[in-house]
Design a protein around this motif. Structure first.
Motif, PDB file in Angstrom:
ATOM      1  N   LEU A  93       0.823  -1.203   0.000  1.00  0.00           N
ATOM      2  CA  LEU A  93       0.000   0.000   0.000  1.00  0.00           C
ATOM      3  C   LEU A  93       0.862   1.260   0.000  1.00  0.00           C
ATOM      4  CD1 LEU A  93      -2.763  -1.081   2.558  1.00  0.00           C
ATOM      5  CD2 LEU A  93      -2.928  -1.030   0.055  1.00  0.00           C
ATOM      6  N   PHE A  94       1.977   1.213   0.728  1.00  0.00           N
ATOM      7  CA  PHE A  94       2.889   2.358   0.756  1.00  0.00           C
ATOM      8  C   PHE A  94       3.476   2.612  -0.637  1.00  0.00           C
ATOM      9  CE2 PHE A  94       7.393   3.563   0.931  1.00  0.00           C
ATOM     10  CZ  PHE A  94       7.268   4.873   1.373  1.00  0.00           C
ATOM     11  N   ILE A  95       3.890   1.533  -1.326  1.00  0.00           N
ATOM     12  CA  ILE A  95       4.444   1.701  -2.679  1.00  0.00           C
ATOM     13  C   ILE A  95       3.370   2.257  -3.621  1.00  0.00           C
ATOM     14  CG2 ILE A  95       5.438   0.483  -4.653  1.00  0.00           C
ATOM     15  CD1 ILE A  95       6.711  -1.462  -2.673  1.00  0.00           C
ATOM     16  N   ALA A  96       2.125   1.788  -3.415  1.00  0.00           N
ATOM     17  CA  ALA A  96       1.029   2.330  -4.234  1.00  0.00           C
ATOM     18  C   ALA A  96       0.882   3.840  -3.999  1.00  0.00           C
ATOM     19  CB  ALA A  96      -0.269   1.610  -3.906  1.00  0.00           C
ATOM     20  N   GLY A  97       0.976   4.262  -2.744  1.00  0.00           N
ATOM     21  CA  GLY A  97       0.925   5.689  -2.437  1.00  0.00           C
ATOM     22  C   GLY A  97       2.100   6.434  -3.028  1.00  0.00           C
ATOM     23  N   LEU A  98       3.290   5.788  -2.983  1.00  0.00           N
ATOM     24  CA  LEU A  98       4.479   6.430  -3.559  1.00  0.00           C
ATOM     25  C   LEU A  98       4.335   6.587  -5.063  1.00  0.00           C
ATOM     26  CD1 LEU A  98       7.355   7.456  -2.923  1.00  0.00           C
ATOM     27  CD2 LEU A  98       8.189   5.127  -3.304  1.00  0.00           C
ATOM     28  N   VAL A  99       3.783   5.556  -5.715  1.00  0.00           N
ATOM     29  CA  VAL A  99       3.538   5.646  -7.158  1.00  0.00           C
ATOM     30  C   VAL A  99       2.564   6.788  -7.455  1.00  0.00           C
ATOM     31  CG1 VAL A  99       2.538   4.450  -9.150  1.00  0.00           C
ATOM     32  CG2 VAL A  99       4.080   3.224  -7.606  1.00  0.00           C
ATOM     33  N   TYR A 100       1.533   6.914  -6.635  1.00  0.00           N
ATOM     34  CA  TYR A 100       0.544   7.982  -6.839  1.00  0.00           C
ATOM     35  C   TYR A 100       1.185   9.358  -6.687  1.00  0.00           C
ATOM     36  CZ  TYR A 100      -3.259  11.178  -5.755  1.00  0.00           C
ATOM     37  OH  TYR A 100      -4.094  12.272  -5.725  1.00  0.00           O
ATOM     38  N   TYR A 101       1.988   9.565  -5.623  1.00  0.00           N
ATOM     39  CA  TYR A 101       2.579  10.881  -5.370  1.00  0.00           C
ATOM     40  C   TYR A 101       3.688  11.222  -6.363  1.00  0.00           C
ATOM     41  CZ  TYR A 101       0.098  11.829  -1.024  1.00  0.00           C
ATOM     42  OH  TYR A 101      -0.872  12.101  -0.109  1.00  0.00           O
ATOM     43  N   THR A 102       4.184  10.238  -7.101  1.00  0.00           N
ATOM     44  CA  THR A 102       5.273  10.507  -8.065  1.00  0.00           C
ATOM     45  C   THR A 102       4.797  10.412  -9.510  1.00  0.00           C
ATOM     46  OG1 THR A 102       5.923   8.188  -7.893  1.00  0.00           O
ATOM     47  CG2 THR A 102       7.094   9.767  -6.501  1.00  0.00           C
ATOM     48  N   GLY A 103       3.491  10.560  -9.747  1.00  0.00           N
ATOM     49  CA  GLY A 103       3.020  10.694 -11.122  1.00  0.00           C
ATOM     50  C   GLY A 103       2.176   9.582 -11.656  1.00  0.00           C
ATOM     51  N   LYS A 105       1.141   6.812 -13.707  1.00  0.00           N
ATOM     52  CA  LYS A 105       1.736   6.092 -14.824  1.00  0.00           C
ATOM     53  C   LYS A 105       3.133   6.582 -15.121  1.00  0.00           C
ATOM     54  CE  LYS A 105       1.364   5.514 -19.770  1.00  0.00           C
ATOM     55  NZ  LYS A 105       2.685   6.127 -19.907  1.00  0.00           N
ATOM     56  N   GLU A 106       3.407   7.866 -14.859  1.00  0.00           N
ATOM     57  CA  GLU A 106       4.720   8.437 -15.165  1.00  0.00           C
ATOM     58  C   GLU A 106       5.736   8.173 -14.046  1.00  0.00           C
ATOM     59  OE1 GLU A 106       5.173   9.622 -18.061  1.00  0.00           O
ATOM     60  OE2 GLU A 106       3.041   9.424 -18.577  1.00  0.00           O
ATOM     61  N   SER A 107       5.322   7.503 -12.986  1.00  0.00           N
ATOM     62  CA  SER A 107       6.220   7.279 -11.843  1.00  0.00           C
ATOM     63  C   SER A 107       7.277   6.237 -12.180  1.00  0.00           C
ATOM     64  CB  SER A 107       5.411   6.821 -10.622  1.00  0.00           C
ATOM     65  OG  SER A 107       6.274   6.477  -9.569  1.00  0.00           O
ATOM     66  N   PHE A 108       8.428   6.404 -11.536  1.00  0.00           N
ATOM     67  CA  PHE A 108       9.507   5.421 -11.668  1.00  0.00           C
ATOM     68  C   PHE A 108       9.407   4.322 -10.599  1.00  0.00           C
ATOM     69  CE2 PHE A 108      11.217   9.154 -13.750  1.00  0.00           C
ATOM     70  CZ  PHE A 108      11.865   8.625 -14.855  1.00  0.00           C
ATOM     71  N   PHE A 109       8.465   4.431  -9.664  1.00  0.00           N
ATOM     72  CA  PHE A 109       8.486   3.553  -8.494  1.00  0.00           C
ATOM     73  C   PHE A 109       7.654   2.276  -8.581  1.00  0.00           C
ATOM     74  CE2 PHE A 109      10.062   7.506  -6.693  1.00  0.00           C
ATOM     75  CZ  PHE A 109      11.129   7.042  -5.941  1.00  0.00           C
ATOM     76  N   PRO A 110       6.939   1.966  -9.666  1.00  0.00           N
ATOM     77  CA  PRO A 110       6.340   0.630  -9.736  1.00  0.00           C
ATOM     78  C   PRO A 110       7.364  -0.493  -9.651  1.00  0.00           C
ATOM     79  CG  PRO A 110       5.286   2.067 -11.318  1.00  0.00           C
ATOM     80  CD  PRO A 110       6.444   2.835 -10.760  1.00  0.00           C
ATOM     81  N   ILE A 111       8.595  -0.144 -10.003  1.00  0.00           N
ATOM     82  CA  ILE A 111       9.661  -1.160  -9.914  1.00  0.00           C
ATOM     83  C   ILE A 111       9.942  -1.553  -8.468  1.00  0.00           C
ATOM     84  CG2 ILE A 111      11.622   0.440  -9.760  1.00  0.00           C
ATOM     85  CD1 ILE A 111      13.063  -1.389 -11.757  1.00  0.00           C
ATOM     86  N   ALA A 112       9.525  -0.663  -7.527  1.00  0.00           N
ATOM     87  CA  ALA A 112       9.765  -0.973  -6.107  1.00  0.00           C
ATOM     88  C   ALA A 112       9.000  -2.216  -5.674  1.00  0.00           C
ATOM     89  CB  ALA A 112       9.368   0.221  -5.242  1.00  0.00           C
ATOM     90  N   TYR A 113       7.903  -2.531  -6.414  1.00  0.00           N
ATOM     91  CA  TYR A 113       7.174  -3.754  -6.071  1.00  0.00           C
ATOM     92  C   TYR A 113       8.038  -5.006  -6.220  1.00  0.00           C
ATOM     93  CZ  TYR A 113       2.579  -1.559  -5.630  1.00  0.00           C
ATOM     94  OH  TYR A 113       1.507  -0.827  -5.196  1.00  0.00           O
ATOM     95  N   ILE A 114       9.027  -4.930  -7.080  1.00  0.00           N
ATOM     96  CA  ILE A 114       9.918  -6.087  -7.271  1.00  0.00           C
ATOM     97  C   ILE A 114      10.621  -6.453  -5.966  1.00  0.00           C
ATOM     98  CG2 ILE A 114      12.029  -6.857  -8.416  1.00  0.00           C
ATOM     99  CD1 ILE A 114      11.099  -5.366 -10.898  1.00  0.00           C
ATOM    100  N   PHE A 115      11.034  -5.420  -5.210  1.00  0.00           N
ATOM    101  CA  PHE A 115      11.720  -5.686  -3.941  1.00  0.00           C
ATOM    102  C   PHE A 115      10.760  -6.301  -2.925  1.00  0.00           C
ATOM    103  CE2 PHE A 115      13.982  -2.112  -5.914  1.00  0.00           C
ATOM    104  CZ  PHE A 115      15.258  -2.655  -6.009  1.00  0.00           C
ATOM    105  N   SER A 116       9.500  -5.866  -2.943  1.00  0.00           N
ATOM    106  CA  SER A 116       8.503  -6.472  -2.052  1.00  0.00           C
ATOM    107  C   SER A 116       8.243  -7.929  -2.428  1.00  0.00           C
ATOM    108  CB  SER A 116       7.192  -5.688  -2.116  1.00  0.00           C
ATOM    109  OG  SER A 116       7.347  -4.415  -1.530  1.00  0.00           O
ATOM    110  N   ILE A 117       8.218  -8.198  -3.745  1.00  0.00           N
ATOM    111  CA  ILE A 117       8.015  -9.582  -4.196  1.00  0.00           C
ATOM    112  C   ILE A 117       9.179 -10.463  -3.741  1.00  0.00           C
ATOM    113  CG2 ILE A 117       7.832 -11.058  -6.226  1.00  0.00           C
ATOM    114  CD1 ILE A 117       6.456  -8.669  -7.631  1.00  0.00           C
TER     115      ILE A 117
END
Length: 576
Positions: A93-103, A105-117
């Protein structure tokens, strides 16, 4: 996930360690994220890939607070697995919020889900990895869907994204998430399997080590190991019992300090060829403790090698063979007695008959001839010496061929009292001697021949009186015992495990030297002037015929105590 499963303490410790690692990495990532945002804000005054809004900083601060709450609750939660699962969901949920606050679709942080996986695969293996990949796809897809239809507008969004771009981005990350989930879960499962095998091997090794240790500790032989320098590094329980020393007291002690004779055996082994290891070396040694007690040990030395076959020390296996030495001495004594007996049968009669004739002839000449004082004195010497020679032959015959033993139940105290009474009124009880008798000795019965036991007590009392040159005390004691006494029963005795009568005749004389104690029961061995050396030998022979034991305890200058053990009476007559 079933959070009600019960895990072993090792699994709980592993989970706790992983959760602490997860929290630490979360703090590191948050700190780096905050530091990068602040540096870019100060230097460039641009947003770069993070929008510098107050809401962003509030969001980071909130997650710091959540992490602190995790740390506070870590040692208080009972279900650590469920607690970890909740953290992983909140991280998504935090990464989802980070993706939202950083744009969005334009965010670079969806890749952060890889570390959670990857973290989920480490903590929950394959199932956790695919759950994480599915949740990551759902949350990221939800943000894109809401952004596409204008229901949310992330900070910094200028235009609404095209449906094709949204679909492409979602498919790309979906594939990435599930590929990472598959690869990381495969590695985690393999690590889990290998760790399980390693744990099982460790358990097997511990069991094998415990099994081998139990075997070594259960041996009825002493076992110790030494290194190449001769230092002791291990003893089993039997070795501690035989040596009467604890393993801690003998660690790093040189073996030749404990067994001086073993040093020579080891030196001979070292002189052999480097690759020649004798399989078996059997030797004997004598061990003396602080109290002077002697213990005979039989030992063998074998090489101790490492898995590569190199010599790293020696193994010493030893046993207490004192009892066997006693048996060996008894057998030697029996052999000597047999030889002496066969010799005595012929010689005693051959000497006694002419001796009686000589003594009778001299007495007739003494009575019929008129002798001066010097001639009469010589006659008396001749008669006295012939009587002494006759007494010696009588003792010798009694020792070599004692009369038949008729054993029956007698009050041993009464026999002892009668003998003591005769001794007190005899010339052997010289001035200065004091006699201490037992106060209560009635009712104690022993299987004995009364005449032969009187002979035993008389010889021991005479021996005690002769050991006291001036004033001194002779103590007599008697009691009934029901216990073993140092393995001193004859090996042929059929009286083992029964009650015994213990008789002690002790004196306060000069004592017996250690090197003489082993010889005093041998025939013709004496330290007294004019003694025949047969008195104690006759005592020993009679006690053996009664299936008893005689022991001597003495220290030089402190007197001696002769201790006789006889089978307690049962009222059954026995002939021997």
């Amino acid at each position: 996930m079933n959070s009600n499963l019960i895990f072993s303490p090792d699994t709980q410790q592993k989970m706790l360690k992983n959760v602490k690692g997860l929290m630490l990495w979360r703090v590191i990532i948050l700190t780096l994220l905050l530091a990068i945002a602040y540096i870019f804000q100060l230097s460039e005054k641009k947003y770069f890939f993070i929008s510098m809004t107050n809401q962003f900083y509030y969001f980071i601060s909130l997650f710091y607070l959540v992490t602190i709450t995790y740390a506070f609750l870590l040692n208080r939660v009972k279900d650590l697995r469920r607690f970890t699962f909740v953290q992983m969901v909140i991280d998504h949920l935090f990464i989802a919020g980070l993706v939202y606050y950083t744009g969005g679709k334009e965010s670079f942080f969806p890749i952060a889900y890889i570390f959670s996986i990857i973290g989920s695969s480490i903590l929950f293996y394959q199932r956790g990895a695919f759950y994480s990949a599915s949740l990551s796809t759902f949350l990221y897809g939800l943000i894109l869907f809401l952004q596409l239809y204008g229901w949310i507008r992330p900070p910094g969004q200028i235009v609404t994204p095209e449906p094709g771009q949204v679909f492409y981005s979602l498919v790309t990350y979906l594939a990435a998430y599930y590929i990472v989930a598959f690869l990381s879960s495969t590695i985690s499962e393999e690590l889990k399997k290998k760790k399980g095998e390693l744990i099982q091997k460790q358990v097997d090794y511990d069991q094998l080590e415990a099994f081998n240790r139990n075997i070594i500790q259960s041996l009825d032989s002493g076992l110790l190991t030494i290194d190449l320098h001769g230092k002791i590094n291990f003893l089993n329980r039997t070795a501690e019992k035989i040596l009467n020393r604890r393993e801690e007291a003998l660690k790093d002690v040189f073996i030749d300090h404990l067994f001086p004779e073993i040093g020579g055996v080891l030196e001979e082994l070292k002189k052999k060829a480097p690759y020649f290891f004798p399989d078996y070396q059997r030797s004997e040694t004598l061990l003396c403790d602080e109290n002077g007690r002697k213990t005979y040990l039989g030992f063998s030395i074998s090489p101790l090698t490492d898995p590569s076959g190199s010599l790293i020390g020696h193994t010493l296996i030893f046993q207490d063979i004192t009892r066997f030495k006693e048996m060996e001495e008894q057998m030697k004594r029996f052999d000597r007695m047999a030889a002496i007996g066969s010799l005595a049968a012929g010689m005693a009669h051959e000497i006694r008959n002419p001796l009686a004739s000589l003594s009778g002839s001299i007495q007739m000449l003494k009575s019929e001839l008129s002798l001066d004082q010097e001639q009469e004195h010589l006659m008396e010497i001749t008669l006295r010496e012939s009587e002494r020679l006759n007494a010696l032959i009588t003792d010798f015959l009694l020792f070599a061929h004692p009369p038949q033993t008729h054993r029956s139940a007698w009050e041993i105290g009464k026999i002892l009292d009668e003998t003591v009474e005769l001794f007190i009124h005899s010339p052997a009880f010289h001035e200065g001697l004091q006699m201490t008798r037992p106060h209560l000795n009635g009712g104690i019965q022993a299987l004995v021949d009364p005449d032969q036991m009187r002979q035993v007590f008389w010889n021991l009392l005479i021996n005690a009186a002769q050991a006291i040159s001036e004033g001194g005390d002779i103590r007599v004691d008697i009691e009934k015992v029901n216990k073993a006494f140092g393995g001193s029963l004859p090996f042929y005795s059929s009286e083992k495990g029964k009650d015994w009568v213990k008789i002690v005749i002790a004196d306060s004389g000069n004592g017996i030297a250690p090197n003489e104690k082993e010889k005093i029961f041998e025939p013709f061995y004496t330290t007294k002037e004019g003694g025949t050396g047969l008195g104690l030998s006759i005592v020993h022979r009679i006690i053996e015929n009664h299936n008893g034991v005689i022991k001597v305890e003495s220290d030089v200058g402190k007197g001696a105590a002769f201790i006789v053990f006889l089978p307690a009476g049962s009222g059954i007559s026995q002939n021997r």
